[in-house]
Design an enzyme around this catalytic site. Structure first.
Site, PDB file in Angstrom:
ATOM      1  N   ALA B  11       0.823  -1.212   0.000  1.00  0.00           N
ATOM      2  CA  ALA B  11       0.000   0.000   0.000  1.00  0.00           C
ATOM      3  C   ALA B  11       0.862   1.269   0.000  1.00  0.00           C
ATOM      4  O   ALA B  11       0.620   2.190  -0.779  1.00  0.00           O
ATOM      5  CB  ALA B  11      -0.924  -0.009   1.203  1.00  0.00           C
ATOM      6  N   LYS B 116       9.903   0.638  10.295  1.00  0.00           N
ATOM      7  CA  LYS B 116      10.406   0.818  11.667  1.00  0.00           C
ATOM      8  C   LYS B 116      11.483  -0.204  12.030  1.00  0.00           C
ATOM      9  O   LYS B 116      12.416   0.110  12.762  1.00  0.00           O
ATOM     10  CB  LYS B 116       9.248   0.673  12.658  1.00  0.00           C
ATOM     11  CG  LYS B 116       8.266   1.812  12.613  1.00  0.00           C
ATOM     12  CD  LYS B 116       7.095   1.578  13.542  1.00  0.00           C
ATOM     13  CE  LYS B 116       6.033   0.695  12.946  1.00  0.00           C
ATOM     14  NZ  LYS B 116       5.324   1.264  11.810  1.00  0.00           N
ATOM     15  N   GLU B 140      10.823  10.149   8.625  1.00  0.00           N
ATOM     16  CA  GLU B 140       9.627  10.795   9.185  1.00  0.00           C
ATOM     17  C   GLU B 140       8.439   9.832   9.194  1.00  0.00           C
ATOM     18  O   GLU B 140       7.611   9.837  10.114  1.00  0.00           O
ATOM     19  CB  GLU B 140       9.289  12.036   8.338  1.00  0.00           C
ATOM     20  CG  GLU B 140       8.133  12.869   8.862  1.00  0.00           C
ATOM     21  CD  GLU B 140       8.446  13.568  10.173  1.00  0.00           C
ATOM     22  OE1 GLU B 140       9.345  14.412  10.188  1.00  0.00           O
ATOM     23  OE2 GLU B 140       7.788  13.260  11.179  1.00  0.00           O
ATOM     24  N   LYS B 216       7.989   2.591  17.705  1.00  0.00           N
ATOM     25  CA  LYS B 216       8.037   4.020  17.380  1.00  0.00           C
ATOM     26  C   LYS B 216       8.713   4.813  18.490  1.00  0.00           C
ATOM     27  O   LYS B 216       9.458   5.767  18.242  1.00  0.00           O
ATOM     28  CB  LYS B 216       6.618   4.537  17.144  1.00  0.00           C
ATOM     29  CG  LYS B 216       6.007   3.997  15.855  1.00  0.00           C
ATOM     30  CD  LYS B 216       4.507   4.216  15.819  1.00  0.00           C
ATOM     31  CE  LYS B 216       3.935   3.796  14.472  1.00  0.00           C
ATOM     32  NZ  LYS B 216       2.460   3.708  14.519  1.00  0.00           N
TER      33      LYS B 216
END
Lengths: 168, 329
Positions: B11, B116, B140, B216
């Site tokens: 995606a 990540k 980012e 994160k």
């Protein structure tokens, strides 16, 4: 050791505070905090000042307040506030089965903190319950200490502890 | 002419390709001419040094995927200026993204990633190699989706010490908690609803156990707080044990419950756990939103919020890194 809070009204000029603090320390009071309530200045331009101090004995506190009045200090209020830091935490799991009264007494038995309020919801047998505990302690550090104890208790009893976002 | 290689064509990869196609005019006015010289997936690739026809690549992917040379072969044989690494995340090994990133940097290419895993596993190693090779590293998109937090901290808050970050960093968990609160539904009821809406994965554990938030948090702690953190440093508690009654009991004291990721440099801890929030707290947001509260020494408290995930939202964060790298001065 009781903690006492007095609110006195002082003229906004030098030396006023000192003459109030002196009888407190002389009378055996250990001053903890002094808060000038400048936003609450009286029509006669006096500044309310909240002073909290600890004393060995409640009777010492009464003697100190008498002394202040004798010296002409306006004492607006006088309370024993043994508990000055409060927080709410949530506990989820088999709270009752894992001996709720033991969980609470682990906090209460510290002498510096206690569970002052509790709301418990038990949906049905065998489903986890949810409780909101309000804990108070004699100061921020002591409150943190009480939370440490609760963290340990929850860990050992496999309860989920939901803490407030603002660390106490 | 900037040569772009896109590794991973799910995606996010397709979202980036679509944006590069659709907004070519606007983007080229910012960074100059560009072409995509390769797109790859787990099975193969489409490569053209003169520029891949992206619409055809998207078509081909929809019909079953690529064949031909695998990603590693493409990295070795092809010249490109910037790699956009958007393969699926594995927070344990960091692969395959970690190898893609390291090999691309070795070659002297800039790297932009939404992945990540590699940063959680090897942030220092990647950063050092990028410095040694003099290439740029953009990530980012790894934290908070479109919510601008990495560049905010690095650029706009430059010179500040960031002392604490508290955030809602997982939209799936926030959606589940919000629905439980509003509809008084159980965790498992809301979870199946979220799965049907494709907000939660078939295996939701990565989100609901707090792993995604923790990953994160590790990136934030390393990237903007200099905390030298690894995944195992994070104390992680998920949302699976929250009862519907919890919200009622909390509401009586004017609280709500959210999964909060907290990196606290002052006290030296990293923690993901459900927390009680006053209902008017800036992090008491609803639905799939993400938000973060950043405590700094100079600027005080800053709050950012935005969509946490999604094809175009994540693509937006990647494109913003691309524009930052190549903006015409």
């Amino acid at each position: 050791m009781p903690i006492i809070s007095v609110v006195v009204e002082l003229l906004d000029k030098p030396g006023q505070l000192l003459s109030t603090l002196e009888p407190i320390s002389r009378g055996g009071g250990n001053i903890l905090t002094i808060i000038h309530q400048r936003d609450k200045i009286t029509p006669l331009k006096r500044v309310p000042v909240e002073i909290s101090f600890s004393v060995e004995d409640e009777r010492d506190a009464k003697r100190i307040v008498e002394k202040l009045k004798e010296k002409g200090v306006i004492v607006k209020s006088y309370n024993e506030i043994r508990l000055i830091a409060t927080t709410s935490v949530m506990v989820i799991g088999h709270i009752v089965k894992t001996d709720l009264s033991d969980t609470i007494s682990r906090i209460d038995s510290t002498g510096f903190a206690e569970v002052i309020d509790m709301e418990l919801t038990m949906p049905e047998v065998n489903r986890p319950s949810t409780a909101m505990l309000t804990i108070s302690a004699t100061g921020q550090e002591k409150l943190e200490e009480a939370l440490d104890i609760l963290r340990e208790v929850c860990k050992s009893k496999n309860l989920l502890l939901v803490e407030p976002i603002n660390e106490v | 002419m900037i040569s772009i290689a896109i590794f991973g064509f799910g995606a996010v990869g397709q979202g980036v390709a679509e944006v590069l196609l659709r907004k070519r005019k606007q983007l080229e006015s910012l960074i100059g001419k560009y072409k995509v010289v390769a797109v790859t997936d787990s099975k193969g690739s489409v490569v053209d040094e003169n520029g891949v026809e992206l619409s055809k690549a998207i078509e081909k992917k929809k019909k079953g995927g690529f064949d031909g040379e695998k990603t590693l072969g493409v990295i070795e044989s092809l010249d490109f200026d910037v790699a956009i690494e958007v393969t699926p995340t594995d927070v344990n090994s960091g692969e395959p993204g970690l190898t893609h990133i390291l090999k691309s940097i070795e070659k002297g290419a800039d790297v932009i990633t939404s992945n990540k895993g590699p940063l959680v596993v090897a942030f220092k190693k990647i950063k050092k190699l990028a410095e040694k090779k003099g290439v740029k590293l953009g990530y980012e998109a790894t934290v908070g989706g479109v919510m601008p937090i990495i560049k905010l901290a690095k650029a706009d808050l430059a010179g500040n010490d960031i002392k604490v970050i508290k955030g809602v960093l997982n939209g799936t968990c926030n959606y589940i908690l919000t629905r439980m609160e509003k509809e008084k539904m159980t965790y498992s009821q809301v979870l199946s609803e979220a799965q049907e809406l494709k907000i939660a994965e078939a295996d939701p554990s990565y989100d609901v156990e707090g792993i995604d938030s923790a990953a994160k948090l590790v990136i934030l702690a390393n990237a903007v707080m200099d905390m030298d953190a690894i995944f195992d440093d994070v104390e992680v508690v998920g949302i699976t044990r929250i009862t519907p009654e919890a919200f009622e009991v909390a509401a009586n004291k004017n609280y709500t419950i959210r999964l909060i990721a907290e990196a606290n440099k002052e006290k030296g801890f990293l923690k993901v756990s459900p927390r009680l929030l006053p209902r008017n707290h800036p992090l008491a947001i609803e639905g799939t939103m993400n938000a973060a509260l950043i405590k700094t020494d100079l600027a005080g408290d800053i709050v950012v919020m935005g969509k946490g995930a999604g094809k175009y939202e994540t693509a937006s964060a990647i494109i913003s890194d691309l524009v930052e790298f190549y903006r015409k001065r």
